[in-house]
Design a protein around this motif. Structure first.
Motif, PDB file in Angstrom:
ATOM      1  N   THR A 149       0.386  -1.565   0.251  1.00 41.45           N
ATOM      2  CA  THR A 149       0.030   0.023  -0.284  1.00 41.45           C
ATOM      3  C   THR A 149       0.858   1.841   0.033  1.00 41.45           C
ATOM      4  O   THR A 149       1.985   1.093   0.936  1.00 41.45           O
ATOM      5  CB  THR A 149      -1.014  -0.150   1.213  1.00 41.45           C
ATOM      6  N   ASP A 150       0.589   1.963  -1.118  1.00 39.83           N
ATOM      7  CA  ASP A 150       1.488   3.247  -1.135  1.00 39.83           C
ATOM      8  C   ASP A 150       1.260   4.669  -0.165  1.00 39.83           C
ATOM      9  O   ASP A 150      -0.187   4.557  -0.445  1.00 39.83           O
ATOM     10  CB  ASP A 150       1.460   3.944  -2.767  1.00 39.83           C
ATOM     11  N   ALA A 151       1.737   4.501   1.066  1.00 36.77           N
ATOM     12  CA  ALA A 151       1.058   5.129   2.230  1.00 36.77           C
ATOM     13  C   ALA A 151       1.786   6.818   1.836  1.00 36.77           C
ATOM     14  O   ALA A 151       2.026   7.734   2.442  1.00 36.77           O
ATOM     15  CB  ALA A 151       1.032   4.856   3.368  1.00 36.77           C
ATOM     16  N   ARG A 152       3.145   7.515   0.650  1.00 34.12           N
ATOM     17  CA  ARG A 152       3.729   8.240   0.449  1.00 34.12           C
ATOM     18  C   ARG A 152       2.939   9.550   0.698  1.00 34.12           C
ATOM     19  O   ARG A 152       3.723  10.866   0.968  1.00 34.12           O
ATOM     20  CB  ARG A 152       4.719   7.768  -0.692  1.00 34.12           C
ATOM     21  N   ILE A 153       2.057   9.927  -0.054  1.00 31.73           N
ATOM     22  CA  ILE A 153       0.738  10.809   0.685  1.00 31.73           C
ATOM     23  C   ILE A 153       0.605  11.176   1.452  1.00 31.73           C
ATOM     24  O   ILE A 153       0.756  12.494   1.818  1.00 31.73           O
ATOM     25  CB  ILE A 153      -0.450  10.647  -0.132  1.00 31.73           C
TER      26      ILE A 153
END
Length: 207
Positions: A149-153
């Motif tokens: 899951t890309d949570a870099r935001i």
């Protein structure tokens, strides 16, 4: 779930909610440094409301600089200023004294690179929370990721995604009301050993 995150300065509650629910956390180590993000900024609750703590950095003449190569501008006595701000904000909180001795060395020992310093802060907070996180680190930058899951935001301090975290008692809450998604330090000093239970019980929508 496995999540991908940027290491930040005393990460905010959203970061830690994501980490508390993850089986594995991968830190993004290969991105470029971007201004006005949580990479070198944390928000606490001061007597006058939301207060930003900014780590000054040495700006490169190059257009792009890797986050891991960015140096801290230690000519400014920022560590002392940040510690004084924390004392002023949280000295009367229920658990400040409980964690003070673990945290104070972070504000006296000099660090050269901001990424290294942020990782050290993260490790210290995990010890305080008694949060056991399985950490991996990237060795290449990928714009799109498919296996986690890309949570870099969450690193973006300007474009916050909506959060509706449960209220807890804050030192100056009677003056300015509840302030969402501050640094993990705010939760730690106010909730102490209950902080981890709080993080595990919150919901975060990354969409």
């Amino acid at each position: 779930m496995n999540i991908l995150l940027h290491p930040t300065y005393f990460p905010n509650i959203a970061h830690f909610v994501a980490m508390a629910k993850a089986r594995e956390v991968t830190f993004e180590m290969e991105d470029n440094f971007v201004k006005q993000t949580y990479r070198n900024r944390a928000y606490i609750y001061g007597a006058n409301g939301k207060l930003a703590l900014n780590i000054p950095v040495v700006h490169s003449q190059k257009n792009r600089q890797k986050y891991k190569d960015v140096k801290i501008f230690n000519a400014e006595n920022w560590q002392s200023q940040h510690w004084k701000s924390l004392l002023s904000a949280y000295r009367t909180s229920p658990f400040f004294e409980f964690y003070e001795d673990e945290l104070q060395p972070l504000f006296t020992e000099k660090a050269e690179f901001i990424l290294d310093f942020n990782l050290k802060c993260f490790e210290t907070i995990c010890d305080c929370l008694q949060l056991d996180v399985n950490i991996e680190k990237t060795d290449t930058f990928e714009k799109e990721v498919t296996d986690k899951t890309d949570a870099r935001i969450l690193v973006n301090a300007k474009k916050e995604i909506p959060k509706n975290f449960e209220h807890y008692t804050q030192v100056f809450g009677d003056k300015h009301g509840f302030i969402q998604n501050l640094s993990i330090l705010d939760l730690l000093f106010n909730e102490g050993p209950n902080a981890l239970n709080y993080l595990e019980s919150q919901n975060l929508n990354l969409k």
